[in-house]
Design an enzyme around this catalytic site. Structure first.
Site, PDB file in Angstrom:
ATOM      1  N   MET A 132      57.253 -17.809 -21.882  1.00 47.95           N
ATOM      2  CA  MET A 132      56.826 -16.577 -21.226  1.00 47.95           C
ATOM      3  C   MET A 132      56.332 -16.804 -19.802  1.00 47.95           C
ATOM      4  O   MET A 132      55.237 -16.410 -19.416  1.00 47.95           O
ATOM      5  CB  MET A 132      55.742 -15.904 -22.076  1.00 47.95           C
ATOM      6  CG  MET A 132      56.157 -15.638 -23.509  1.00 47.95           C
ATOM      7  SD  MET A 132      57.693 -14.677 -23.639  1.00 47.95           S
ATOM      8  CE  MET A 132      57.133 -13.096 -23.031  1.00 47.95           C
ATOM      9  N   LEU A 185      60.363 -18.129 -13.872  1.00 50.93           N
ATOM     10  CA  LEU A 185      60.519 -19.336 -13.068  1.00 50.93           C
ATOM     11  C   LEU A 185      60.984 -18.988 -11.658  1.00 50.93           C
ATOM     12  O   LEU A 185      61.783 -18.063 -11.463  1.00 50.93           O
ATOM     13  CB  LEU A 185      61.514 -20.273 -13.740  1.00 50.93           C
ATOM     14  CG  LEU A 185      61.049 -20.792 -15.116  1.00 50.93           C
ATOM     15  CD1 LEU A 185      62.211 -21.399 -15.884  1.00 50.93           C
ATOM     16  CD2 LEU A 185      59.921 -21.813 -14.950  1.00 50.93           C
ATOM     17  N   ASN A 227      68.896 -19.751 -21.837  1.00 52.35           N
ATOM     18  CA  ASN A 227      67.877 -18.884 -22.415  1.00 52.35           C
ATOM     19  C   ASN A 227      68.520 -17.971 -23.443  1.00 52.35           C
ATOM     20  O   ASN A 227      69.726 -17.693 -23.367  1.00 52.35           O
ATOM     21  CB  ASN A 227      67.238 -18.040 -21.304  1.00 52.35           C
ATOM     22  CG  ASN A 227      66.153 -17.113 -21.829  1.00 52.35           C
ATOM     23  OD1 ASN A 227      65.250 -17.540 -22.544  1.00 52.35           O
ATOM     24  ND2 ASN A 227      66.238 -15.836 -21.488  1.00 52.35           N
ATOM     25  N   HIS A 258      68.090 -14.085 -25.063  1.00 52.90           N
ATOM     26  CA  HIS A 258      67.464 -12.798 -24.753  1.00 52.90           C
ATOM     27  C   HIS A 258      67.804 -11.803 -25.848  1.00 52.90           C
ATOM     28  O   HIS A 258      68.965 -11.728 -26.283  1.00 52.90           O
ATOM     29  CB  HIS A 258      67.977 -12.284 -23.398  1.00 52.90           C
ATOM     30  CG  HIS A 258      67.358 -10.979 -22.992  1.00 52.90           C
ATOM     31  ND1 HIS A 258      66.074 -10.890 -22.530  1.00 52.90           N
ATOM     32  CD2 HIS A 258      67.851  -9.713 -23.000  1.00 52.90           C
ATOM     33  CE1 HIS A 258      65.792  -9.626 -22.255  1.00 52.90           C
ATOM     34  NE2 HIS A 258      66.855  -8.894 -22.538  1.00 52.90           N
TER      35      HIS A 258
END
Length: 215
Positions: A92, A95, A109, A111
């Protein structure tokens, strides 16, 4: 077979982390989970990783006055552990472009939506509010723009009458646990790679399936 060294970045309980750890235990998996790192000390995911015999590290982002200072420490830790690929799994923190560009093509990642729909947070709530009949999850390369990276894998689930955020989230999470290890395998063995702003696949797949809602 040379196994790629993988770091999983978490901020909480590590649900997707656990699915990646389990997948990487297979003898033919082309990567090994070499490090689990959290920006929040003491979270449950770190204990889970330790129980699995994996090296863990906590770098508390709150002790840094600048976001860049945290990311520099993060980058040093990843390089000290000779990491090849980063998996964000409930990490969380947004970046900065500096960090993302240092790991371009090597950071992925997951999602909880069918990107490019519903970027950001509260994806299940928004899907229900929009009245979509199909929802799902996406694994993608990380780029500086939030939830905008080239797609590696997706899974779709039906949205059914009476669904709540909780019931829909549970159905999506079950698919996350399937496609994240599959996507990581493709990255590790070179079957999927980032070229420019696209994901390039080394081989095709069955185009005959379809999800229909209502079925």
């Amino acid at each position: 077979m040379t196994r790629r060294r993988i770091a999983i970045l978490i901020s909480g309980r590590g649900s997707n982390m656990t699915s990646l750890i389990e997948a990487a235990r297979a003898p033919d998996f082309p990567g090994e989970i070499a490090l689990v790192l959290s920006n929040r000390p003491g979270v449950a995911g770190l204990a889970r990783a330790q129980e699995a015999g994996i090296a863990t590290l906590a770098i508390d982002h709150k002790v840094f006055s600048r976001r860049e200072g945290f990311e520099e420490e993060l980058d040093h830790a990843l390089r000290d552990h000779a990491i090849d690929i980063i998996c964000l799994a409930g990490f969380m923190r947004v970046l900065t472009p500096w960090f993302v560009e240092r790991w371009t093509g090597r950071m992925i990642n997951i999602h909880p939506s069918l990107l490019p729909l519903f970027r950001g947070v509260h994806t299940h709530q928004r899907a229900l509010a929009e009245g979509v009949l199909v929802h799902g999850c996406t694994v993608h390369f990380v780029v500086p723009e939030l939830d905008a990276g080239p797609i590696i894998a997706q899974a779709a689930v039906p949205v059914v009458p009476g669904d709540t955020e909780e019931t829909l989230a549970a159905r999506v999470l079950a698919q996350e646990h399937i496609i994240y290890p599959q996507a990581l395998r493709m990255i590790c063995d070179g079957h999927a790679r980032l070229e420019g702003d696209r994901t390039v696949f080394a081989k095709g797949w069955n185009a005959g399936g379809a999800l229909r809602s209502p079925a």
